[in-house]
Design a protein around this motif. Structure first.
Motif, mmCIF file in Angstrom:
data_model
loop_
_atom_site.group_PDB
_atom_site.id
_atom_site.type_symbol
_atom_site.label_atom_id
_atom_site.label_comp_id
_atom_site.label_asym_id
_atom_site.label_seq_id
_atom_site.Cartn_x
_atom_site.Cartn_y
_atom_site.Cartn_z
ATOM 1 N N LYS A 53 0.822 -1.229 0.000
ATOM 2 C CA LYS A 53 0.000 0.000 0.000
ATOM 3 C C LYS A 53 0.852 1.274 0.000
ATOM 4 O O LYS A 53 0.473 2.314 0.536
ATOM 5 N N ARG A 54 2.039 1.180 -0.580
ATOM 6 C CA ARG A 54 2.896 2.370 -0.645
ATOM 7 C C ARG A 54 2.753 3.098 -1.972
ATOM 8 O O ARG A 54 3.351 4.139 -2.179
ATOM 9 N N LEU A 55 1.956 2.525 -2.860
ATOM 10 C CA LEU A 55 1.917 3.038 -4.218
ATOM 11 C C LEU A 55 0.597 2.638 -4.861
ATOM 12 O O LEU A 55 0.123 1.519 -4.667
ATOM 13 N N SER A 56 0.032 3.571 -5.642
ATOM 14 C CA SER A 56 -1.177 3.246 -6.409
ATOM 15 C C SER A 56 -0.976 3.705 -7.845
ATOM 16 O O SER A 56 -0.368 4.747 -8.106
ATOM 17 N N PHE A 57 -1.494 2.908 -8.770
ATOM 18 C CA PHE A 57 -1.408 3.247 -10.192
ATOM 19 C C PHE A 57 -2.780 3.631 -10.747
ATOM 20 O O PHE A 57 -2.961 3.706 -11.950
ATOM 21 N N ALA A 58 -3.735 3.876 -9.838
ATOM 22 C CA ALA A 58 -5.120 4.073 -10.271
ATOM 23 C C ALA A 58 -5.273 5.262 -11.216
ATOM 24 O O ALA A 58 -6.150 5.262 -12.077
ATOM 25 N N HIS A 59 -4.422 6.271 -11.072
ATOM 26 C CA HIS A 59 -4.560 7.475 -11.910
ATOM 27 C C HIS A 59 -3.596 7.462 -13.103
ATOM 28 O O HIS A 59 -3.477 8.453 -13.815
ATOM 29 N N VAL A 60 -2.890 6.334 -13.293
ATOM 30 C CA VAL A 60 -1.799 6.302 -14.286
ATOM 31 C C VAL A 60 -2.294 5.770 -15.631
ATOM 32 O O VAL A 60 -3.124 4.864 -15.690
ATOM 33 N N HIS A 61 -1.787 6.361 -16.725
ATOM 34 C CA HIS A 61 -1.891 5.750 -18.054
ATOM 35 C C HIS A 61 -0.529 5.160 -18.375
ATOM 36 O O HIS A 61 0.501 5.812 -18.141
ATOM 37 N N ALA A 62 -0.513 3.941 -18.916
ATOM 38 C CA ALA A 62 0.757 3.300 -19.271
ATOM 39 C C ALA A 62 0.803 3.051 -20.779
ATOM 40 O O ALA A 62 -0.187 2.578 -21.363
ATOM 41 N N PHE A 63 1.924 3.375 -21.383
ATOM 42 C CA PHE A 63 2.112 3.180 -22.829
ATOM 43 C C PHE A 63 3.256 2.209 -23.063
ATOM 44 O O PHE A 63 4.379 2.442 -22.596
ATOM 45 N N LEU A 64 2.986 1.129 -23.808
ATOM 46 C CA LEU A 64 4.052 0.207 -24.170
ATOM 47 C C LEU A 64 4.915 0.829 -25.263
ATOM 48 O O LEU A 64 4.431 1.602 -26.094
ATOM 49 N N LEU A 65 6.181 0.445 -25.266
ATOM 50 C CA LEU A 65 7.111 0.950 -26.282
ATOM 51 C C LEU A 65 6.848 0.361 -27.658
ATOM 52 O O LEU A 65 7.037 1.013 -28.665
ATOM 53 N N ASP A 66 6.435 -0.911 -27.656
ATOM 54 C CA ASP A 66 6.401 -1.610 -28.935
ATOM 55 C C ASP A 66 5.522 -2.853 -28.849
ATOM 56 O O ASP A 66 5.117 -3.269 -27.753
ATOM 57 N N GLU A 67 5.232 -3.444 -29.996
ATOM 58 C CA GLU A 67 4.444 -4.683 -30.036
ATOM 59 C C GLU A 67 4.803 -5.468 -31.299
ATOM 60 O O GLU A 67 5.047 -4.890 -32.362
ATOM 61 N N TYR A 68 4.862 -6.791 -31.157
ATOM 62 C CA TYR A 68 5.096 -7.665 -32.313
ATOM 63 C C TYR A 68 3.887 -7.654 -33.229
ATOM 64 O O TYR A 68 2.735 -7.584 -32.763
ATOM 65 N N VAL A 69 4.131 -7.785 -34.522
ATOM 66 C CA VAL A 69 3.059 -7.953 -35.514
ATOM 67 C C VAL A 69 2.990 -9.436 -35.880
ATOM 68 O O VAL A 69 4.027 -10.057 -36.132
ATOM 69 N N GLY A 70 1.774 -9.987 -35.883
ATOM 70 C CA GLY A 70 1.592 -11.338 -36.422
ATOM 71 C C GLY A 70 1.363 -12.420 -35.384
ATOM 72 O O GLY A 70 1.114 -13.570 -35.742
ATOM 73 N N PRO A 76 1.233 -15.528 -25.317
ATOM 74 C CA PRO A 76 1.939 -15.148 -24.080
ATOM 75 C C PRO A 76 3.142 -14.235 -24.313
ATOM 76 O O PRO A 76 3.567 -13.536 -23.397
ATOM 77 N N GLU A 77 3.693 -14.224 -25.534
ATOM 78 C CA GLU A 77 4.855 -13.353 -25.794
ATOM 79 C C GLU A 77 4.482 -12.039 -26.467
ATOM 80 O O GLU A 77 5.359 -11.236 -26.776
ATOM 81 N N SER A 78 3.172 -11.838 -26.738
ATOM 82 C CA SER A 78 2.814 -10.511 -27.253
ATOM 83 C C SER A 78 3.068 -9.541 -26.107
ATOM 84 O O SER A 78 2.863 -9.866 -24.926
ATOM 85 N N TYR A 79 3.571 -8.348 -26.418
ATOM 86 C CA TYR A 79 4.013 -7.462 -25.344
ATOM 87 C C TYR A 79 2.846 -6.961 -24.500
ATOM 88 O O TYR A 79 3.006 -6.723 -23.300
ATOM 89 N N ALA A 80 1.659 -6.829 -25.114
ATOM 90 C CA ALA A 80 0.490 -6.441 -24.321
ATOM 91 C C ALA A 80 0.226 -7.505 -23.256
ATOM 92 O O ALA A 80 -0.081 -7.193 -22.094
#
Ligand code: F6R
Length: 259
Positions: A53-70, A76-80
């Motif tokens: 309970k030292r941290l909350s991400f409730a107000h955070v937006h997270a953006f991935l750097l990249d994603e595999y196509v195909g 399980p290995e798709s970055y999302a």
């Protein structure tokens, strides 16, 4: 550039988790997330702080750097999927606030442009976590990527596909293409935090930190950034020559942590 050298990968993860925790506690609302081995200890540490309970991400937006196509949806290995199982589903970060390039689109060029626009709209990203490839890539901006490039479709190098084959049954299963944030997109984040460990990263780190600014080493764009931190273990720092300019952390004990 601030260079921090810690005794081991575990300590590096804690230092990066401290940077993210400080930012969130001070109101940061957008995080840029990398995948791969380098940041996984950071996510474990952040999950542990959330559970205490030292941290909350409730107000955070997270953006991935990249994603595999195909890869099939939910692979399980798709970055999302990796970010979901390694981090997001263990904290109070709502799935609708975790953004990644939409790689099912028939027009991948347009999908990349839309992702870039979404980052600009909800951003700028406050803290962007980065790993580095052995060839100096960040995101999947392979060597010779344009230094001002935007989010786009890229072909992975053979080196990167070989390196990432460890996550798949064979190299033939590693996708050839990705959508990645561009070097220009990444550079718009307020704070870039690169984490690297192990001797296999030492040459790329030396080129990025002490080499010339060059598209041959995409990570060298950190030299241009007003706020970039590079957190290394001693093995990843082993080819750096200007030791007197770097900050060394000597204690092995994570008990020094503040959270
Ligand atoms: C992953 C990414 C890549 C990795 C790099 C290092 O989202 O953008 O740049 O950070 O390939 O990968 P690891 O950490 O597995 O050595």
């Amino acid at each position: 550039m601030e260079i921090v050298i810690a005794p081991d990968a575990e300590r590096c993860s804690i230092i990066v988790a401290d940077i993210i925790t400080d930012a969130i506690v001070s109101g940061a609302a957008t995080l840029g997330l990398a995948t791969g081995s380098s940041p996984s200890g950071v996510y474990t540490e952040l999950i542990s702080r959330y559970r205490k309970k030292r941290l909350s991400f409730a107000h955070v937006h997270a953006f991935l750097l990249d994603e595999y196509v195909g890869l099939p949806t939910g692979h399980p290995e798709s970055y999302a999927q990796v970010i979901k199982t390694q981090f997001a589903e263990h904290v109070d970060l709502e799935p609708c606030r975790v953004h990644s390039p939409y790689v099912k689109d028939t027009d991948l060029f347009e999908a990349a442009r839309r992702y870039d626009t979404r980052i600009a709209k909800l951003g700028p990203i406050d803290v962007q976590i980065l790993g580095i490839g052995v060839n100096g890539h960040i995101g999947f901006n392979e060597p010779l990527s344009a230094l001002h490039s935007r989010t786009r479709l890229k072909t992975l190098s053979e080196q990167t596909r070989r390196d990432n084959a460890r996550f798949f049954d064979s190299i033939d299963d590693v996708p050839q293409h990705v959508i990645t944030q561009g070097l220009g997109t990444i550079s718009e984040a307020a704070h870039l935090v690169l984490i690297a460990s192990g001797t296999q990263k030492a040459k790329a780190i030396a080129a990025a930190v002490e080499g010339p600014l060059s598209a041959s080493c995409p990570a060298s764009i950190l030299q241009l950034h007003p706020h970039a931190t590079v957190v290394l273990d001693e093995a990843a720092a082993s080819q750096l020559e200007n030791a007197e300019f770097y900050r060394y952390i000597h204690d092995h004990k994570p008990s020094a942590q503040r959270y």
